[in-house]
Write a protein that holds these residues in place. Structure first.
Motif, mmCIF file in Angstrom:
data_model
loop_
_atom_site.group_PDB
_atom_site.id
_atom_site.type_symbol
_atom_site.label_atom_id
_atom_site.label_comp_id
_atom_site.label_asym_id
_atom_site.label_seq_id
_atom_site.Cartn_x
_atom_site.Cartn_y
_atom_site.Cartn_z
ATOM 1 N N TYR A 279 41.779 41.052 41.334
ATOM 2 C CA TYR A 279 40.638 40.887 40.433
ATOM 3 C C TYR A 279 40.202 39.421 40.390
ATOM 4 O O TYR A 279 39.006 39.113 40.404
ATOM 5 C CB TYR A 279 41.010 41.380 39.037
ATOM 6 N N SER A 280 41.182 38.505 40.361
ATOM 7 C CA SER A 280 40.867 37.071 40.318
ATOM 8 C C SER A 280 40.122 36.645 41.575
ATOM 9 O O SER A 280 39.167 35.867 41.515
ATOM 10 C CB SER A 280 42.142 36.244 40.160
ATOM 11 N N GLN A 283 36.568 37.816 41.286
ATOM 12 C CA GLN A 283 35.814 36.983 40.349
ATOM 13 C C GLN A 283 35.445 35.650 40.994
ATOM 14 O O GLN A 283 34.339 35.131 40.785
ATOM 15 C CB GLN A 283 36.636 36.746 39.079
ATOM 16 N N ASP A 286 32.626 36.287 43.394
ATOM 17 C CA ASP A 286 31.403 36.524 42.625
ATOM 18 C C ASP A 286 30.811 35.207 42.131
ATOM 19 O O ASP A 286 29.605 34.970 42.243
ATOM 20 C CB ASP A 286 31.731 37.458 41.451
ATOM 21 N N CYS A 287 31.667 34.338 41.592
ATOM 22 C CA CYS A 287 31.197 33.042 41.082
ATOM 23 C C CYS A 287 30.656 32.165 42.207
ATOM 24 O O CYS A 287 29.626 31.487 42.044
ATOM 25 C CB CYS A 287 32.323 32.329 40.348
#
Length: 295
Positions: A279-280, A283, A286-287
């Protein structure tokens, strides 16, 4: 090429819990599992006549749209369906074409509607998938029942769930993207709105004015506008068809677009994902994607 598969692999039997976690959940890879639900009574029992008798005229939630797209971008809005309360037998009349309607009807409410709205049917399937529950150490957050017309389409999106999608009758057609395709998949913020039926029977789009804007994918992967979204040309979609009696393991954070044969019936199990390094990493990707878009 991170995590790229040429096609969605098939398993010819349900896996052992440890085997499934090690080979599929942990590496975040999809697969189609055969012979995992062959013992379900639903595979033989769930005819239209049986459903009509088992559920009857009980009022249930049905998503109604003018175009088959619920929870999708339309006219620069994120438009949700009219959620109509109607007798289940009336809904079946529409699916069986005994009654004609210009609109598209789909039983698709996802807040565990099988257990909450269709408890009469649970004994024909299972309240959970035992080997998945053991692999993850938890029960599903939701068990959902799906039945609708072929015009009903699920727009491209992702979920934070480990998803076991079981087709009872008909076929589901999935277009998939791995999480690593995120840089090529556009997101924009949209005013949320809902379809409302007017007195003359036509739909109007009514803004949810107090709601925050919704990030959603405006692109249609079946007919992508590469002039508007040229980055999508670098994405690598996977296509697969899940047939009656088969189960798709759709890993968390995978993008998916779904079509179906007319009257297709399915049940899916949503297990909450682990918010771990996987998940990290997503993220972070995505960022970074958003940061590059700003430059």
């Amino acid at each position: 090429e991170l995590g790229w598969l040429e096609s969605v692999p098939y398993l010819d039997r349900p896996p052992l819990p440890l085997e499934f976690y090690r080979d599929w959940v942990s590496p975040n890879k999809p697969c189609i599992i055969q012979n995992a639900i062959s013992h379900w009574p639903a595979l033989k029992k769930w005819t239209s006549a049986y459903l009509r008798e088992a559920v009857g005229p009980k009022v249930v939630s049905v998503a109604v749209t003018p175009n088959g797209y619920a929870d999708a971008v339309f006219q620069d809005r994120f438009v949700m369906p009219e959620e109509r309360q109607m007798p289940f037998t009336d809904f079946l009349d529409i699916v069986e074409k005994k009654v004609t309607s210009p609109n598209v009807f789909y039983v698709q409410k996802q807040c565990s509607n099988l257990t909450k709205e269709f408890p009469e049917l649970i004994s024909d399937v299972q309240p959970d998938i035992p080997w998945m529950s053991e692999a993850l150490g938890r029960k599903p957050d939701a068990v959902n029942f799906w039945l609708g017309e072929s015009a009903a389409v699920t727009s491209l999106h992702k979920d934070h769930y480990e998803n076991l999608y079981c087709v009872i009758s008909g076929e589901k057609h999935f277009l998939l993207h791995p999480p690593s395709d995120r840089p090529f998949i556009p997101y924009e913020l949209y005013q949320p709105a809902t379809y409302h039926i007017s007195e003359d029977g036509t739909f109007e789009i009514v803004d949810e004015k107090s709601a925050d804007k919704v990030p959603w994918i405006p692109l249609d992967p079946l007919n992508p506008n590469l002039e508007l979204y040229p980055e999508y040309a670098q994405a690598k979609p996977l296509r697969c068809t899940v047939k009656a009696g088969e189960m798709l393991y759709l890993p968390s954070l995978w993008f998916h677009h779904v079509q179906q044969s007319h009257g297709c019936i399915a049940v899916n199990y949503w297990y909450d994902m682990e918010y771990d390094l996987k998940y990290s990493y997503y993220q972070l990707l995505d960022c970074l994607t958003k940061a590059v878009e700003v430059l």
